[in-house]
Design an enzyme around this catalytic site. Structure first.
Site, PDB file in Angstrom:
ATOM      1  N   LYS A 277      27.048  41.786  41.623  1.00 22.26           N
ATOM      2  CA  LYS A 277      27.558  40.749  40.219  1.00 22.26           C
ATOM      3  C   LYS A 277      26.187  40.902  39.078  1.00 22.26           C
ATOM      4  CE  LYS A 277      30.482  37.775  42.886  1.00 22.26           C
ATOM      5  NZ  LYS A 277      32.306  37.435  42.240  1.00 22.26           N
TER       6      LYS A 277
ATOM      7  N   ARG B 271      40.112  38.140  49.403  1.00 22.23           N
ATOM      8  CA  ARG B 271      41.484  37.810  50.265  1.00 22.23           C
ATOM      9  C   ARG B 271      41.225  38.961  51.341  1.00 22.23           C
ATOM     10  NH1 ARG B 271      43.170  41.045  44.909  1.00 22.23           N
ATOM     11  NH2 ARG B 271      41.284  39.048  44.076  1.00 22.23           N
TER      12      ARG B 271
HETATM   13  N1  BES Z   1      33.729  34.720  44.955  1.00 23.27           N
HETATM   14  C1  BES Z   1      34.784  34.941  44.143  1.00 23.27           C
HETATM   15  C2  BES Z   1      35.264  34.206  43.193  1.00 23.27           C
HETATM   16  C3  BES Z   1      33.982  33.100  41.986  1.00 23.27           C
HETATM   17  C4  BES Z   1      34.279  33.494  40.649  1.00 23.27           C
HETATM   18  C5  BES Z   1      34.128  31.937  42.650  1.00 23.27           C
HETATM   19  C6  BES Z   1      33.481  32.251  40.253  1.00 23.27           C
HETATM   20  C7  BES Z   1      33.843  31.118  41.609  1.00 23.27           C
HETATM   21  C8  BES Z   1      33.001  31.498  41.010  1.00 23.27           C
HETATM   22  C9  BES Z   1      35.075  36.023  44.686  1.00 23.27           C
HETATM   23  O1  BES Z   1      34.895  36.967  45.558  1.00 23.27           O
HETATM   24  C10 BES Z   1      35.138  37.125  43.377  1.00 23.27           C
HETATM   25  O2  BES Z   1      33.880  37.598  43.091  1.00 23.27           O
HETATM   26  N2  BES Z   1      36.063  37.736  42.966  1.00 23.27           N
HETATM   27  C11 BES Z   1      36.988  38.969  42.039  1.00 23.27           C
HETATM   28  C12 BES Z   1      37.855  39.303  41.640  1.00 23.27           C
HETATM   29  C13 BES Z   1      38.174  39.919  41.256  1.00 23.27           C
HETATM   30  C14 BES Z   1      36.871  41.361  41.582  1.00 23.27           C
HETATM   31  C15 BES Z   1      39.088  41.025  40.690  1.00 23.27           C
HETATM   32  C16 BES Z   1      36.655  37.295  40.073  1.00 23.27           C
HETATM   33  O3  BES Z   1      37.024  36.925  40.218  1.00 23.27           O
HETATM   34  O4  BES Z   1      35.801  38.506  39.699  1.00 23.27           O
HETATM   35 MN    MN Z   2      33.931  38.045  45.586  1.00 17.59          MN
END
Ligand code: BES
Ligand code: MN
Ligand code: ZN
Length: 403
Positions: free
Chosen positions: A188, A262
């Site tokens: 990230k 997931r």
């Molecule tokens: N924990 C994150 C989702 C999230 C994002 C929670 C912002 C709270 C605030 C999750 O693990 C994630 O990174 N999801 C990705 C999925 C994508 C790579 C398909 C996302 O939402 O960008």
């Molecule tokens: Mn994530």
């Protein structure tokens, strides 16, 4: 109510009675007025567990709160509401405490220890913690692929609450327990990454709902299932393109290691089958797309059962902890197609909250299942940064109204 209690707390008063609850409010009854008053008081009196060098600020002196009701025949309902509200406030405070802790304190092992404390505090609660060797034996390849990059050992925490006859099928609550989500190799951006300590709020809300249920003594059976791990890059971390085999036997091409929630949930959902649950609800800070779709005020619900989704929406409305039913349909599953495995863990940005739910749906066939995405509602950002304790009020209301 929140502001009233916050103001009273500042005066140093020990006892208070609220007459706000006498004001007629459409669509509320004495029970909800009592309950929401107690919940609001819990929120107003909550203090983030301080990790500071200076001495702690004094605890609020307020010890008891009553609510006035206009008619004597409402007394019983209001009292029951206060009692439930007290339990929900206690559960919500536990959720907030766990979620607010930094990831160097709140590790998977710490969560396991907190679960054992729940079992110590309530005779109706039993806890079992599975370690990585047991996860390997269970063939939880998807869960294990997420924890591969970290030194911190993963745990599968199973918390059982018995409030009804043993033969009554339990409600299974499955909570995402990523104690820190760096994204893994699909790292990230640094801005706001600290907030990924909140990525275990689904797990924390399972703890909170179980505590509330045990505290109130709800006449239901529950099983909380919490896959807990970190998502870190490292020499052994899962790489984009790697293919893993889930406990269900289905194979997954890990296109993006940041779609890790997931991957841990799918194995936990498969594990939930052994409890022959009446319903399964998973709770997760699963997608940024959910925050874009619904913002900070409403959680998303997706389900393979419209009646169950409606039950959850109604609970959210009554508890003032709202959720909104989003669609799931065959068309969306297209986006998860893979040339190399049964399906991928990640696809384009379009409908991201829904395609995440579609991924989970591949593991819940034949179960009555709902998924609650709390990415937007679990915590506040900015100056008010911190856990909200949501969706504990909604979950407990759902449990109170079962059947
Ligand atoms: N924990 C994150 C989702 C999230 C994002 C929670 C912002 C709270 C605030 C999750 O693990 C994630 O990174 N999801 C990705 C999925 C994508 C790579 C398909 C996302 O939402 O960008
Ligand atoms: Mn994530
Ligand atoms: Zn995550």
């Amino acid at each position: 109510m929140f502001s009233a209690v916050a103001a009273v707390a500042k005066t140093g008063a020990r006892d208070a009675v609220s007459y706000l609850s006498q004001e007629p409010v459409a669509e509320t009854d004495a029970y909800y007025r009592g309950r929401l008053a107690a919940e609001a008081a819990g929120q107003a009196l909550y203090r983030i567990p301080a990790i500071r060098s200076a001495r702690k600020p004094p605890e609020p002196a307020l010890r008891s709160l009553g609510v006035a009701v206009p008619e004597r025949d409402q007394k019983k309902d209001a009292e029951r509401g206060l009692e439930h509200g007290r339990g929900i406030a206690a559960g919500t405070a536990l959720t907030r405490d766990l979620a607010n802790l930094p990831a160097n304190v709140c590790t998977p092992s710490y969560l396991a220890q907190k679960a054992r404390e729940l079992a110590r505090d309530y005779r109706s609660v039993k806890v079992q913690v599975l370690d990585e060797s047991e996860l390997k034996r269970l063939k939880m390849g998807a869960f294990l692929s997420v924890t591969a990059g970290t030194e911190e050992p993963a745990k599968l925490i199973v918390i059982r609450y018995q409030g009804a006859a043993p033969r009554q099928a339990p409600v299974a609550l499955v909570g995402k327990g990523v104690t820190f989500d760096t994204g893994g190799i699909s790292l990230k951006q640094p801005v706001g990454m600290d907030e990924m300590k909140f990525d275990m709020t689904g797990a924390a809300s399972v703890f909170g709902a179980l505590k509330a249920a045990a505290d109130i003594g709800l006449p239901v059976n529950l099983v909380g299932i919490v896959p807990a791990c970190e998502n870190m890059p490292g020499g052994r971390a899962t790489k984009p393109g790697d293919i893993v085999r889930s406990m269900s036997g289905q194979t997954i091409e890990v296109i993006n290691t940041d779609a890790e929630g997931r991957l841990i949930l799918c194995d936990a959902l498969t594990y939930a089958r052994r409890f022959k649950p009446a319903v399964v609800v998973d709770i997760a800070t699963l997608t940024g797309a959910c925050v874009i779709a619904l913002g900070a005020h409403t959680s998303a619900v997706m389900s393979n059962d419209d009646d169950l989704a409606a039950e959850i929406e109604e609970a959210g409305r009554r508890a003032e902890d709202r959720a909104w039913h989003m669609p799931m349909a065959e068309e969306y599953h297209e986006q998860l197609k893979s040339n190399f495995a049964d399906f991928t863990n990640s696809c384009g940005r379009e409908g991201g909250a829904i395609t995440a739910a579609c991924f989970l749906a591949k593991f819940t066939e034949g179960l009555r299942w709902a998924h609650v995405d709390i990415a937007g509602t679990a915590y506040l950002t900015g100056a008010q940064k911190g856990s909200t304790g949501r969706p504990v009020p909604m979950l407990v209301d759902f449990l109170i109204h079962r059947r």
